[in-house]
Design a protein around this motif. Structure first.
Motif, PDB file in Angstrom:
ATOM      1  N   VAL A  76     -59.208  27.532  65.341  1.00 13.07           N
ATOM      2  CA  VAL A  76     -58.575  27.203  66.624  1.00 13.07           C
ATOM      3  C   VAL A  76     -59.086  25.854  67.129  1.00 13.07           C
ATOM      4  O   VAL A  76     -58.294  24.999  67.549  1.00 13.07           O
ATOM      5  CB  VAL A  76     -58.826  28.309  67.682  1.00 13.07           C
ATOM      6  N   ILE A  77     -60.379  25.649  67.060  1.00  9.28           N
ATOM      7  CA  ILE A  77     -60.965  24.373  67.514  1.00  9.28           C
ATOM      8  C   ILE A  77     -60.413  23.212  66.696  1.00  9.28           C
ATOM      9  O   ILE A  77     -60.003  22.188  67.244  1.00  9.28           O
ATOM     10  CB  ILE A  77     -62.508  24.429  67.446  1.00  9.28           C
ATOM     11  N   VAL A  80     -56.731  22.546  67.637  1.00  8.07           N
ATOM     12  CA  VAL A  80     -56.591  21.884  68.939  1.00  8.07           C
ATOM     13  C   VAL A  80     -56.984  20.412  68.827  1.00  8.07           C
ATOM     14  O   VAL A  80     -56.297  19.537  69.368  1.00  8.07           O
ATOM     15  CB  VAL A  80     -57.433  22.605  70.021  1.00  8.07           C
ATOM     16  N   LEU A  81     -58.074  20.132  68.114  1.00  5.01           N
ATOM     17  CA  LEU A  81     -58.499  18.737  67.968  1.00  5.01           C
ATOM     18  C   LEU A  81     -57.518  17.922  67.123  1.00  5.01           C
ATOM     19  O   LEU A  81     -57.363  16.724  67.329  1.00  5.01           O
ATOM     20  CB  LEU A  81     -59.907  18.666  67.373  1.00  5.01           C
ATOM     21  N   TRP A  83     -54.241  18.572  67.094  1.00  9.14           N
ATOM     22  CA  TRP A  83     -53.044  18.454  67.916  1.00  9.14           C
ATOM     23  C   TRP A  83     -53.229  17.471  69.062  1.00  9.14           C
ATOM     24  O   TRP A  83     -52.458  16.540  69.209  1.00  9.14           O
ATOM     25  CB  TRP A  83     -52.673  19.837  68.467  1.00  9.14           C
ATOM     26  N   ARG A  84     -54.252  17.661  69.884  1.00 12.96           N
ATOM     27  CA  ARG A  84     -54.358  16.893  71.116  1.00 12.96           C
ATOM     28  C   ARG A  84     -54.820  15.460  70.851  1.00 12.96           C
ATOM     29  O   ARG A  84     -54.010  14.554  70.922  1.00 12.96           O
ATOM     30  CB  ARG A  84     -55.279  17.655  72.075  1.00 12.96           C
ATOM     31  N   GLY A  90     -48.063  20.553  67.297  1.00 16.01           N
ATOM     32  CA  GLY A  90     -48.396  21.470  68.382  1.00 16.01           C
ATOM     33  C   GLY A  90     -48.351  22.930  67.985  1.00 16.01           C
ATOM     34  O   GLY A  90     -48.952  23.777  68.640  1.00 16.01           O
ATOM     35  N   PRO A  93     -52.229  24.840  66.897  1.00 12.79           N
ATOM     36  CA  PRO A  93     -53.148  25.585  67.763  1.00 12.79           C
ATOM     37  C   PRO A  93     -52.554  26.897  68.275  1.00 12.79           C
ATOM     38  O   PRO A  93     -53.282  27.878  68.454  1.00 12.79           O
ATOM     39  CB  PRO A  93     -53.455  24.623  68.912  1.00 12.79           C
ATOM     40  N   ALA A  97     -54.456  30.316  67.441  1.00 10.48           N
ATOM     41  CA  ALA A  97     -54.884  31.205  68.528  1.00 10.48           C
ATOM     42  C   ALA A  97     -54.267  32.593  68.355  1.00 10.48           C
ATOM     43  O   ALA A  97     -54.948  33.614  68.558  1.00 10.48           O
ATOM     44  CB  ALA A  97     -54.501  30.610  69.877  1.00 10.48           C
TER      45      ALA A  97
END
Length: 144
Positions: A76-77, A80-81, A83-84, A90, A93, A97
């Motif tokens: 998950v981490i 997110v890193l 993606w963002r 997108g 994540p 999750a």
């Protein structure tokens, strides 16, 4: 104007490329997602050994579930890193999750011996993990 300055002025910039951070995060996500696919597939094999009546299979199945959950958090981490800040996809994540939540539900179902939930959910987690790996392996779109 010298020849060097004239040639530098006429060179067109190349197409935009993904950031180096994004490429690194994508590579990390690929490694973590591949590890997760291997761990989840191993879960099925360990469950089979446990169902065969060997206690070692059930013990390893339970221990490996903890590793699957920990790798799920890392996944998950990483997603997110990617993606963002890394401008990755997108969906990664969200899927990571969802898989982590499914793994937690899977652990509860397994500890309570609810096989009617545990077995189909395990298949879904394996398919979702393969899907996330596929997303991570796709070429990252160019940043603009």
């Amino acid at each position: 104007m010298t020849d060097n300055s004239r040639s530098a002025a006429t060179v067109e910039p190349s197409a935009p490329r993904p950031s180096s951070f994004g490429r690194v995060m994508q590579a990390i996500l690929v490694v973590v997602a591949l590890l997760q696919v291997i761990l989840v597939a191993t879960q099925a094999m360990l469950a089979g050994i446990g169902l065969d009546g060997r206690a070692i299979g059930a013990d390893l199945h339970e221990s490996n579930s903890t590793v699957v959950a920990i790798v799920g958090v890392v996944q998950v981490i990483a997603a997110v890193l990617w993606w963002r800040p890394g401008r990755g996809r997108g969906a990664a994540p969200l899927l990571a999750a969802g898989l982590l939540l499914a793994v937690m539900a899977q652990m509860v179902a397994g500890q309570n011996s609810v096989l009617a939930v545990h077995i189909p959910l395990g298949i879904g987690i394996l398919l979702g993990s393969i899907w996330l790996l596929r997303i991570a392996l796709r070429r990252q779109p160019s940043s603009t």
